[in-house]
Design a protein around this motif. Sequence first.
Motif, PDB file in Angstrom:
ATOM      1  N   CYS A   1     -49.196 -10.997  33.591  1.00  0.00           N
ATOM      2  CA  CYS A   1     -48.589 -11.387  32.322  1.00  0.00           C
ATOM      3  C   CYS A   1     -48.650 -10.229  31.325  1.00  0.00           C
ATOM      4  O   CYS A   1     -49.528  -9.358  31.406  1.00  0.00           O
ATOM      5  CB  CYS A   1     -49.333 -12.591  31.736  1.00  0.00           C
ATOM      6  N   GLN A   2     -47.741 -10.255  30.377  1.00  0.00           N
ATOM      7  CA  GLN A   2     -47.767  -9.278  29.301  1.00  0.00           C
ATOM      8  C   GLN A   2     -48.680  -9.785  28.197  1.00  0.00           C
ATOM      9  O   GLN A   2     -48.465 -10.876  27.651  1.00  0.00           O
ATOM     10  CB  GLN A   2     -46.349  -9.056  28.754  1.00  0.00           C
ATOM     11  N   LEU A   3     -49.708  -9.023  27.854  1.00  0.00           N
ATOM     12  CA  LEU A   3     -50.681  -9.434  26.845  1.00  0.00           C
ATOM     13  C   LEU A   3     -50.500  -8.634  25.564  1.00  0.00           C
ATOM     14  O   LEU A   3     -50.692  -7.419  25.554  1.00  0.00           O
ATOM     15  CB  LEU A   3     -52.113  -9.231  27.362  1.00  0.00           C
ATOM     16  N   GLY A   4     -50.149  -9.323  24.468  1.00  0.00           N
ATOM     17  CA  GLY A   4     -50.153  -8.679  23.166  1.00  0.00           C
ATOM     18  C   GLY A   4     -51.578  -8.538  22.666  1.00  0.00           C
ATOM     19  O   GLY A   4     -52.483  -9.255  23.104  1.00  0.00           O
ATOM     20  N   GLU A   5     -51.800  -7.642  21.719  1.00  0.00           N
ATOM     21  CA  GLU A   5     -53.164  -7.384  21.255  1.00  0.00           C
ATOM     22  C   GLU A   5     -53.782  -8.612  20.585  1.00  0.00           C
ATOM     23  O   GLU A   5     -54.979  -8.859  20.722  1.00  0.00           O
ATOM     24  CB  GLU A   5     -53.168  -6.192  20.297  1.00  0.00           C
ATOM     25  N   ASP A   6     -52.975  -9.387  19.835  1.00  0.00           N
ATOM     26  CA  ASP A   6     -53.543 -10.569  19.177  1.00  0.00           C
ATOM     27  C   ASP A   6     -53.960 -11.616  20.201  1.00  0.00           C
ATOM     28  O   ASP A   6     -55.022 -12.230  20.096  1.00  0.00           O
ATOM     29  CB  ASP A   6     -52.533 -11.156  18.183  1.00  0.00           C
ATOM     30  N   VAL A   7     -53.114 -11.798  21.231  1.00  0.00           N
ATOM     31  CA  VAL A   7     -53.445 -12.757  22.287  1.00  0.00           C
ATOM     32  C   VAL A   7     -54.664 -12.275  23.065  1.00  0.00           C
ATOM     33  O   VAL A   7     -55.583 -13.036  23.358  1.00  0.00           O
ATOM     34  CB  VAL A   7     -52.242 -12.952  23.221  1.00  0.00           C
ATOM     35  N   ARG A   8     -54.688 -10.982  23.384  1.00  0.00           N
ATOM     36  CA  ARG A   8     -55.805 -10.420  24.135  1.00  0.00           C
ATOM     37  C   ARG A   8     -57.130 -10.640  23.391  1.00  0.00           C
ATOM     38  O   ARG A   8     -58.149 -11.031  23.968  1.00  0.00           O
ATOM     39  CB  ARG A   8     -55.585  -8.935  24.362  1.00  0.00           C
ATOM     40  N   GLY A   9     -57.123 -10.388  22.087  1.00  0.00           N
ATOM     41  CA  GLY A   9     -58.348 -10.537  21.293  1.00  0.00           C
ATOM     42  C   GLY A   9     -58.862 -11.961  21.286  1.00  0.00           C
ATOM     43  O   GLY A   9     -60.073 -12.194  21.411  1.00  0.00           O
ATOM     44  N   LYS A  10     -57.963 -12.918  21.153  1.00  0.00           N
ATOM     45  CA  LYS A  10     -58.384 -14.322  21.124  1.00  0.00           C
ATOM     46  C   LYS A  10     -58.865 -14.789  22.491  1.00  0.00           C
ATOM     47  O   LYS A  10     -59.834 -15.555  22.591  1.00  0.00           O
ATOM     48  CB  LYS A  10     -57.228 -15.190  20.628  1.00  0.00           C
ATOM     49  N   ILE A  11     -58.200 -14.337  23.544  1.00  0.00           N
ATOM     50  CA  ILE A  11     -58.627 -14.703  24.890  1.00  0.00           C
ATOM     51  C   ILE A  11     -60.017 -14.145  25.178  1.00  0.00           C
ATOM     52  O   ILE A  11     -60.895 -14.830  25.707  1.00  0.00           O
ATOM     53  CB  ILE A  11     -57.608 -14.190  25.925  1.00  0.00           C
ATOM     54  N   GLN A  12     -60.242 -12.888  24.821  1.00  0.00           N
ATOM     55  CA  GLN A  12     -61.545 -12.264  25.041  1.00  0.00           C
ATOM     56  C   GLN A  12     -62.639 -13.019  24.312  1.00  0.00           C
ATOM     57  O   GLN A  12     -63.719 -13.260  24.862  1.00  0.00           O
ATOM     58  CB  GLN A  12     -61.516 -10.806  24.565  1.00  0.00           C
ATOM     59  N   ALA A  13     -62.376 -13.401  23.067  1.00  0.00           N
ATOM     60  CA  ALA A  13     -63.376 -14.129  22.288  1.00  0.00           C
ATOM     61  C   ALA A  13     -63.722 -15.460  22.953  1.00  0.00           C
ATOM     62  O   ALA A  13     -64.895 -15.868  22.994  1.00  0.00           O
ATOM     63  CB  ALA A  13     -62.870 -14.361  20.867  1.00  0.00           C
ATOM     64  N   ASN A  14     -62.697 -16.129  23.488  1.00  0.00           N
ATOM     65  CA  ASN A  14     -62.913 -17.411  24.159  1.00  0.00           C
ATOM     66  C   ASN A  14     -63.810 -17.250  25.379  1.00  0.00           C
ATOM     67  O   ASN A  14     -64.798 -17.976  25.573  1.00  0.00           O
ATOM     68  CB  ASN A  14     -61.560 -17.994  24.562  1.00  0.00           C
ATOM     69  N   PHE A  15     -63.489 -16.265  26.211  1.00  0.00           N
ATOM     70  CA  PHE A  15     -64.262 -16.059  27.436  1.00  0.00           C
ATOM     71  C   PHE A  15     -65.675 -15.570  27.142  1.00  0.00           C
ATOM     72  O   PHE A  15     -66.622 -15.930  27.826  1.00  0.00           O
ATOM     73  CB  PHE A  15     -63.547 -15.078  28.350  1.00  0.00           C
ATOM     74  N   ARG A  16     -65.819 -14.717  26.146  1.00  0.00           N
ATOM     75  CA  ARG A  16     -67.159 -14.236  25.784  1.00  0.00           C
ATOM     76  C   ARG A  16     -68.056 -15.406  25.395  1.00  0.00           C
ATOM     77  O   ARG A  16     -69.225 -15.453  25.778  1.00  0.00           O
ATOM     78  CB  ARG A  16     -67.062 -13.244  24.625  1.00  0.00           C
TER      79      ARG A  16
ATOM     80  N   PHE B   1     -45.647 -16.157  34.828  1.00  0.00           N
ATOM     81  CA  PHE B   1     -45.557 -17.273  33.902  1.00  0.00           C
ATOM     82  C   PHE B   1     -45.429 -16.757  32.475  1.00  0.00           C
ATOM     83  O   PHE B   1     -45.896 -15.663  32.143  1.00  0.00           O
ATOM     84  CB  PHE B   1     -46.793 -18.169  34.017  1.00  0.00           C
ATOM     85  N   ASP B   2     -44.791 -17.560  31.650  1.00  0.00           N
ATOM     86  CA  ASP B   2     -44.559 -17.192  30.254  1.00  0.00           C
ATOM     87  C   ASP B   2     -45.895 -17.121  29.509  1.00  0.00           C
ATOM     88  O   ASP B   2     -46.582 -18.130  29.375  1.00  0.00           O
ATOM     89  CB  ASP B   2     -43.630 -18.229  29.612  1.00  0.00           C
ATOM     90  N   MET B   3     -46.230 -15.941  29.011  1.00  0.00           N
ATOM     91  CA  MET B   3     -47.526 -15.761  28.368  1.00  0.00           C
ATOM     92  C   MET B   3     -47.638 -16.549  27.075  1.00  0.00           C
ATOM     93  O   MET B   3     -48.740 -16.921  26.672  1.00  0.00           O
ATOM     94  CB  MET B   3     -47.764 -14.270  28.089  1.00  0.00           C
ATOM     95  N   SER B   4     -46.545 -16.850  26.405  1.00  0.00           N
ATOM     96  CA  SER B   4     -46.626 -17.620  25.168  1.00  0.00           C
ATOM     97  C   SER B   4     -47.178 -19.015  25.447  1.00  0.00           C
ATOM     98  O   SER B   4     -47.939 -19.578  24.663  1.00  0.00           O
ATOM     99  CB  SER B   4     -45.254 -17.724  24.502  1.00  0.00           C
ATOM    100  N   TYR B   5     -46.812 -19.576  26.613  1.00  0.00           N
ATOM    101  CA  TYR B   5     -47.350 -20.882  27.004  1.00  0.00           C
ATOM    102  C   TYR B   5     -48.851 -20.793  27.231  1.00  0.00           C
ATOM    103  O   TYR B   5     -49.629 -21.611  26.750  1.00  0.00           O
ATOM    104  CB  TYR B   5     -46.659 -21.370  28.278  1.00  0.00           C
ATOM    105  N   PHE B   6     -49.267 -19.768  27.935  1.00  0.00           N
ATOM    106  CA  PHE B   6     -50.681 -19.634  28.239  1.00  0.00           C
ATOM    107  C   PHE B   6     -51.501 -19.280  27.013  1.00  0.00           C
ATOM    108  O   PHE B   6     -52.667 -19.633  26.907  1.00  0.00           O
ATOM    109  CB  PHE B   6     -50.892 -18.602  29.344  1.00  0.00           C
ATOM    110  N   ALA B   7     -50.901 -18.579  26.067  1.00  0.00           N
ATOM    111  CA  ALA B   7     -51.615 -18.284  24.821  1.00  0.00           C
ATOM    112  C   ALA B   7     -51.950 -19.587  24.105  1.00  0.00           C
ATOM    113  O   ALA B   7     -53.064 -19.789  23.629  1.00  0.00           O
ATOM    114  CB  ALA B   7     -50.764 -17.389  23.930  1.00  0.00           C
TER     115      ALA B   7
END
Length: 368
Positions: free
Chosen positions: A38-53, A149-155
Amino acid sequence: MSGEFAQLVVDEAIFHLVPQRKRSDPVPAELKLSEAVCQLGEDVRGKIQANFRGVLTKHGRPVVEELEVKRSTVPDRIYEYLAQQRDLVDVSIDLAELLFESQKGRSPAGLLLVAAARLGGKRALLIVKLEQEGGLRAEDVLVEGKRTFDMSYFADLLMTEHNKIYKAALFCVDGVPEDGPIEGWAADKQLAGKMAQFWLQAFLGCRQKEDPKRLTQKFHEAAVDWVDKRVDDPEKSVDYLMAVLVELRSNTVTLDPTAFAADHLDLYDQDSFLAYLASKDVPTTIFDKDIARVAPRLSELQIGFASGISIVAPVKRVREDIKIDEHSDGTSTVTVKGKITSTRSHYSARKDDAPHTDGQTPGADSTA
């Protein structure tokens, strides 16, 4: 291996849809696999990382590959990725197929996220099973001729309050020795500190690195030893030991030594306590609690004196019936309030007792 999950960075992610596996279905369910990341924008990447951490910090437990009984080939796939023998897409497809085969019919449909990550700057692999309440609405798209898959859905899925990150695992290149088992961390939010066996054993092919019974025993021994050796105030030592016993007897299924220190110890004692635990190989982060080995030691508290006198009291009566007054000369007066109901002789095999070599009961008459 580093446990600093704050240093977790997600570089690339790929998702696969893993349906519920019902053997009774006339037409077997099929995996819906991605062919590209998937293509990860920086804002999405930051929020995903925070969730997993957050998930790994709160629920992560050290795990190690189970070598005696090999239940899964997932450790082999992890090794291949971390050793740079295969790429993320190929390995993730294998992992999706293995997850589908390992989960039972009652396991809900979900999404498998496999991410190329870094932990403390070192190559890592993140594996997460998740689901969204209300059902899955995944839409696949083509990127350069490959399905993803559409990354906006997964975000939305990952960052909404309705998401469920059920289970996660993280493996770092530091945990992949050439001559030993793979090590990492696994988490299971659903079971309040425990871990589903299908996730830990059948899928990941691992076991918890530390037995919760053993960890709980080590915590009890180290905490009691610290109170005995490092706390000079008699009244405070009773309070601290009481706190240890009450914490272990509580209904919680996990134990967090750092939180325990903050809640029950004076500020200037907390660092000493945590450092002492670490010196005894007791983790200062949260771990699963199991008091099976120490349960008989949690019902009574013993106060000992230099003279050899000891007072043993039920934990639930200590605060109500025992009072300690400390004196300037270093001695203490302990007052026990209550009605005396019995007196009896008591024998204790103390180390300073002289051995009896005549084969007779101590105190018996030696003449005929």
